[in-house]
Design a protein around this motif. Structure first.
Motif, PDB file in Angstrom:
ATOM      1  N   GLY A  17       0.803  -1.211   0.000  1.00 58.21           N
ATOM      2  CA  GLY A  17       0.000   0.000   0.000  1.00 58.21           C
ATOM      3  C   GLY A  17       0.836   1.261   0.000  1.00 58.21           C
ATOM      4  N   GLY A  18       0.271   2.310  -0.584  1.00 59.89           N
ATOM      5  CA  GLY A  18       0.904   3.625  -0.589  1.00 59.89           C
ATOM      6  C   GLY A  18      -0.155   4.695  -0.434  1.00 59.89           C
ATOM      7  N   GLN A  19       0.276   5.955  -0.536  1.00 61.25           N
ATOM      8  CA  GLN A  19      -0.630   7.075  -0.328  1.00 61.25           C
ATOM      9  C   GLN A  19      -0.789   7.865  -1.618  1.00 61.25           C
ATOM     10  N   LEU A  20      -2.015   8.242  -1.934  1.00 64.14           N
ATOM     11  CA  LEU A  20      -2.301   9.026  -3.130  1.00 64.14           C
ATOM     12  C   LEU A  20      -1.583  10.374  -3.078  1.00 64.14           C
ATOM     13  N   GLY A  21      -1.054  10.785  -4.228  1.00 65.49           N
ATOM     14  CA  GLY A  21      -0.482  12.117  -4.354  1.00 65.49           C
ATOM     15  C   GLY A  21       0.963  12.247  -3.933  1.00 65.49           C
ATOM     16  N   LEU A  22       1.551  11.195  -3.369  1.00 62.26           N
ATOM     17  CA  LEU A  22       2.942  11.278  -2.930  1.00 62.26           C
ATOM     18  C   LEU A  22       3.874  10.642  -3.946  1.00 62.26           C
ATOM     19  N   PRO A  23       5.082  11.193  -4.091  1.00 59.22           N
ATOM     20  CA  PRO A  23       6.023  10.660  -5.079  1.00 59.22           C
ATOM     21  C   PRO A  23       6.783   9.453  -4.534  1.00 59.22           C
ATOM     22  N   TYR A  24       6.898   8.416  -5.330  1.00 56.57           N
ATOM     23  CA  TYR A  24       7.676   7.231  -4.965  1.00 56.57           C
ATOM     24  C   TYR A  24       8.666   6.937  -6.086  1.00 56.57           C
ATOM     25  N   PRO A  25       9.803   6.321  -5.784  1.00 53.84           N
ATOM     26  CA  PRO A  25      10.684   5.862  -6.849  1.00 53.84           C
ATOM     27  C   PRO A  25       9.912   4.936  -7.797  1.00 53.84           C
ATOM     28  N   PRO A  26      10.223   4.955  -9.100  1.00 55.94           N
ATOM     29  CA  PRO A  26       9.427   4.203 -10.088  1.00 55.94           C
ATOM     30  C   PRO A  26       9.223   2.730  -9.745  1.00 55.94           C
ATOM     31  N   GLU A  27      10.267   2.051  -9.267  1.00 59.11           N
ATOM     32  CA  GLU A  27      10.132   0.624  -8.977  1.00 59.11           C
ATOM     33  C   GLU A  27       9.218   0.387  -7.770  1.00 59.11           C
ATOM     34  N   ILE A  28       9.230   1.324  -6.821  1.00 63.16           N
ATOM     35  CA  ILE A  28       8.334   1.232  -5.671  1.00 63.16           C
ATOM     36  C   ILE A  28       6.895   1.525  -6.100  1.00 63.16           C
ATOM     37  N   ASP A  29       6.744   2.526  -6.957  1.00 64.95           N
ATOM     38  CA  ASP A  29       5.412   2.874  -7.443  1.00 64.95           C
ATOM     39  C   ASP A  29       4.788   1.712  -8.204  1.00 64.95           C
ATOM     40  N   ARG A  30       5.590   0.993  -8.966  1.00 61.91           N
ATOM     41  CA  ARG A  30       5.067  -0.175  -9.693  1.00 61.91           C
ATOM     42  C   ARG A  30       4.626  -1.262  -8.714  1.00 61.91           C
ATOM     43  N   ALA A  31       5.366  -1.441  -7.634  1.00 58.99           N
ATOM     44  CA  ALA A  31       4.994  -2.461  -6.647  1.00 58.99           C
ATOM     45  C   ALA A  31       3.681  -2.101  -5.950  1.00 58.99           C
ATOM     46  N   ILE A  32       3.445  -0.806  -5.755  1.00 61.70           N
ATOM     47  CA  ILE A  32       2.205  -0.359  -5.113  1.00 61.70           C
ATOM     48  C   ILE A  32       1.031  -0.463  -6.087  1.00 61.70           C
ATOM     49  N   GLY A  33       1.263  -0.075  -7.323  1.00 61.64           N
ATOM     50  CA  GLY A  33       0.200  -0.125  -8.328  1.00 61.64           C
ATOM     51  C   GLY A  33      -0.955   0.790  -7.968  1.00 61.64           C
ATOM     52  N   GLU A  34      -2.163   0.249  -7.994  1.00 61.06           N
ATOM     53  CA  GLU A  34      -3.368   1.037  -7.707  1.00 61.06           C
ATOM     54  C   GLU A  34      -3.738   1.028  -6.226  1.00 61.06           C
ATOM     55  N   ASP A  35      -2.946   0.351  -5.407  1.00 64.27           N
ATOM     56  CA  ASP A  35      -3.290   0.198  -3.992  1.00 64.27           C
ATOM     57  C   ASP A  35      -2.848   1.414  -3.182  1.00 64.27           C
ATOM     58  N   LYS A  36      -3.491   2.554  -3.467  1.00 62.72           N
ATOM     59  CA  LYS A  36      -3.164   3.796  -2.779  1.00 62.72           C
ATOM     60  C   LYS A  36      -4.410   4.340  -2.079  1.00 62.72           C
ATOM     61  N   VAL A  37      -4.196   4.864  -0.887  1.00 65.67           N
ATOM     62  CA  VAL A  37      -5.303   5.402  -0.092  1.00 65.67           C
ATOM     63  C   VAL A  37      -5.095   6.895   0.101  1.00 65.67           C
TER      64      VAL A  37
ATOM     65  N   ASP B  79      -4.124  -6.309   8.312  1.00 61.91           N
ATOM     66  CA  ASP B  79      -3.674  -7.318   7.337  1.00 61.91           C
ATOM     67  C   ASP B  79      -4.289  -7.156   5.943  1.00 61.91           C
ATOM     68  N   ARG B  80      -4.751  -5.965   5.618  1.00 64.55           N
ATOM     69  CA  ARG B  80      -5.228  -5.735   4.249  1.00 64.55           C
ATOM     70  C   ARG B  80      -4.053  -5.481   3.311  1.00 64.55           C
ATOM     71  N   PHE B  81      -2.927  -5.074   3.880  1.00 59.35           N
ATOM     72  CA  PHE B  81      -1.666  -4.976   3.147  1.00 59.35           C
ATOM     73  C   PHE B  81      -0.620  -5.810   3.874  1.00 59.35           C
ATOM     74  N   ASP B  82       0.315  -6.385   3.101  1.00 61.12           N
ATOM     75  CA  ASP B  82       1.458  -7.079   3.701  1.00 61.12           C
ATOM     76  C   ASP B  82       2.550  -6.090   4.087  1.00 61.12           C
ATOM     77  N   ALA B  83       2.606  -4.991   3.347  1.00 60.68           N
ATOM     78  CA  ALA B  83       3.618  -3.957   3.583  1.00 60.68           C
ATOM     79  C   ALA B  83       3.063  -2.627   3.085  1.00 60.68           C
TER      80      ALA B  83
END
Length: 226
Positions: free
Chosen positions: A129-149, A162-166
């Motif tokens: 999981g990640g957060q909408l609107g925040l910048p992530y390195p490209p490889e991290i952003d790909r791992a997050i995909g659409e799973d942003k809150v 436990d809805r996310f593993d990380a």
């Protein structure tokens, strides 16, 4: 959006008309619990207040959603934006930037007691999981995909349930959130971030702002933030 004025504080909150006195910078930001927002005890709220005490430069701080804050700054409605991110920075290379308030680090967090993860490769096959609107390195952003809150607290809750593993989050933001919400810190490798960004004040490139920014940077240097 809840806006308010605290007239007794050096860092002033206002409705953000873009009009200010000669020693005042209008600043648009977005809420990061414990870091900056409507709570005057936020880390960056306190930095702004200390700059005012040192220099007399005042800040009219307005809180907006992330995308709206960037849009309204880009339109020229506000003198400054805080914090800056590298994607937005790349579109405004001629704008003024302060000395960093903080060097924000990006870490991978797993449930408390779980092994720490240190790279995008460690995220393969996991729900991340990640957060909408925040910048992530490209490889991290790909791992997050659409799973942003939409916010950090929701992101933390989804890891706890436990809805996310990380999850991938910024420090010091999440450290402040741990304290704010009385949450035991999640597992992570404190010494090995997957990215480092500068949290700086960026301002429109006008002569007036340039003069005020020099005073801001002098104060930040005196505060040991260089």
């Amino acid at each position: 959006m809840f806006l308010f004025v605290l007239a007794l504080l050096p860092a002033i909150f206002s409705s953000g008309t873009g009009k200010a006195g000669s020693q005042t910078l209008t600043v648009v930001s977005f809420d990061i619990p414990g870091v900056i927002g409507t709570d005057p005890n936020g880390l960056y709220n306190q930095v702004l207040a200390q700059i005012t005490e040192e220099t007399g430069v005042e800040f009219e701080l307005v809180i907006r959603p992330i995308s709206r804050a960037r849009k309204e700054y880009a339109s020229g409605r506000f003198d400054c934006l805080l914090p800056l991110d590298p994607v937005f920075e790349g579109q405004h290379l001629d704008h003024l930037q302060s000395i960093p308030f903080q060097r924000a680090r990006i870490h991978i967090f797993t449930p408390t007691g779980e092994p720490a993860l240190r790279s995008a490769a460690d995220l393969r096959g996991l729900r991340v999981g990640g957060q909408l609107g925040l910048p992530y390195p490209p490889e991290i952003d790909r791992a997050i995909g659409e799973d942003k809150v939409s916010d950090l607290h929701t992101l933390m809750q989804m890891l706890k349930t436990d809805r996310f593993d990380a999850i991938v989050a910024f420090t010091p933001d999440i450290y402040q959130a741990f304290k704010h919400h009385d949450v035991e810190p999640f597992s992570h490798d404190r010494e090995n971030p997957v990215g480092i960004y500068r949290d700086s004040l960026t301002c429109q490139p006008t002569g007036r702002n340039r003069t005020l920014m020099q005073q801001v940077n002098d104060a930040l240097t005196g505060m040991g933030r260089n």
